[in-house]
Write a protein that holds these residues in place. Structure first.
Motif, PDB file in Angstrom:
ATOM      1  N   THR A 140       0.837  -1.172  -0.148  1.00 40.89           N
ATOM      2  CA  THR A 140      -0.004  -0.001   0.093  1.00 40.89           C
ATOM      3  C   THR A 140       0.973   1.445   0.167  1.00 40.89           C
ATOM      4  O   THR A 140       1.621   1.293   0.802  1.00 40.89           O
ATOM      5  CB  THR A 140      -0.743   0.070   1.275  1.00 40.89           C
ATOM      6  OG1 THR A 140      -1.649  -1.046   1.017  1.00 40.89           O
ATOM      7  CG2 THR A 140      -1.842   1.208   1.055  1.00 40.89           C
ATOM      8  N   ARG A 141       0.842   1.959  -1.130  1.00 46.37           N
ATOM      9  CA  ARG A 141       1.505   3.265  -1.139  1.00 46.37           C
ATOM     10  C   ARG A 141       0.619   4.483  -1.635  1.00 46.37           C
ATOM     11  O   ARG A 141       0.258   4.308  -2.867  1.00 46.37           O
ATOM     12  CB  ARG A 141       2.611   2.985  -2.241  1.00 46.37           C
ATOM     13  CG  ARG A 141       3.689   4.034  -2.107  1.00 46.37           C
ATOM     14  CD  ARG A 141       4.753   3.495  -3.063  1.00 46.37           C
ATOM     15  NE  ARG A 141       4.667   4.171  -4.397  1.00 46.37           N
ATOM     16  CZ  ARG A 141       4.936   3.780  -5.642  1.00 46.37           C
ATOM     17  NH1 ARG A 141       5.383   2.498  -5.683  1.00 46.37           N
ATOM     18  NH2 ARG A 141       4.455   4.323  -6.666  1.00 46.37           N
ATOM     19  N   ARG A 172       6.909   8.539  -7.366  1.00 43.99           N
ATOM     20  CA  ARG A 172       7.709   7.563  -6.370  1.00 43.99           C
ATOM     21  C   ARG A 172       7.471   7.941  -4.944  1.00 43.99           C
ATOM     22  O   ARG A 172       7.530   7.229  -4.183  1.00 43.99           O
ATOM     23  CB  ARG A 172       9.163   7.345  -6.713  1.00 43.99           C
ATOM     24  CG  ARG A 172       9.092   6.761  -8.186  1.00 43.99           C
ATOM     25  CD  ARG A 172      10.322   6.012  -8.082  1.00 43.99           C
ATOM     26  NE  ARG A 172      10.593   5.174  -9.493  1.00 43.99           N
ATOM     27  CZ  ARG A 172      10.361   4.110  -9.994  1.00 43.99           C
ATOM     28  NH1 ARG A 172       9.357   3.248  -9.180  1.00 43.99           N
ATOM     29  NH2 ARG A 172      10.313   3.589 -11.262  1.00 43.99           N
TER      30      ARG A 172
END
Length: 174
Positions: A140-141, A172
């Motif tokens: 999970t980002r 990112r």
């Protein structure tokens, strides 16, 4: 008008006039009885006759008339309906900690239908006053799921689509 002594002596025209007169009087008397019943019910405090409006079925059989010529019918505001799935993420806490509820964290994912997962991360306060919040699951980002990221990147690189949320969704650092 006095009633005749013998109805057989009347001509057909006179009989028709007599019947028409009697029907008129009978209709007037029936209407007067209805009005008197309503008045009695009103004085007694009872409910009156219901006011029943026409059903409108006649209107449904007739073709609709266009009220705005040259304009298309308008749709109302469309709101997407998203089901939010709740998943509880447990935290590793020391003994003696107090449970203080959940810290919500929503991750959006694109499937054939819209699917959002709200992680209810456990929140604890340790005996020394420190707050511990359960970590998010692996992978999970940010607030966008991997399938949505993949779709946006595919649109950016293959379909040459530029999207204002591209940097927020796929950078990112998110």
């Amino acid at each position: 008008m006095t009633p005749p002594r013998d109805l057989d002596e009347l001509t057909p025209a006179q009989l028709r006039d007599l019947v028409a007169t009697l029907l008129t009087k009978m209709t007037a008397l029936e209407q007067k009885v209805i009005e008197q019943r309503e008045e009695i019910a009103r004085l007694k405090g009872l409910k009156g006759r219901p006011d029943i409006k026409p059903s409108g079925m006649d209107k449904g059989t007739e073709p609709a008339k266009p009220n705005r010529q040259g304009q298309h019918p308008r749709r109302g505001k469309v709101r997407p309906r998203v089901n939010v799935e709740d998943r509880i993420v447990p935290a590793t806490v020391p003994a003696g900690s107090r449970f203080k509820g959940y810290e919500p964290y929503t991750v959006q994912e694109l499937v054939l239908t819209v699917h959002a997962v709200r992680y209810l991360r456990e929140r604890w306060v340790t005996p020394d006053g420190k707050t511990i919040i359960a970590p998010l699951p692996e992978g999970t980002r940010g607030h966008f799921g991997p399938d949505l990221r993949r779709f946006v990147l595919m649109q950016y690189h293959q379909a040459r689509r530029r999207c204002p949320v591209w940097r927020r969704c796929c950078s990112r650092s998110a």
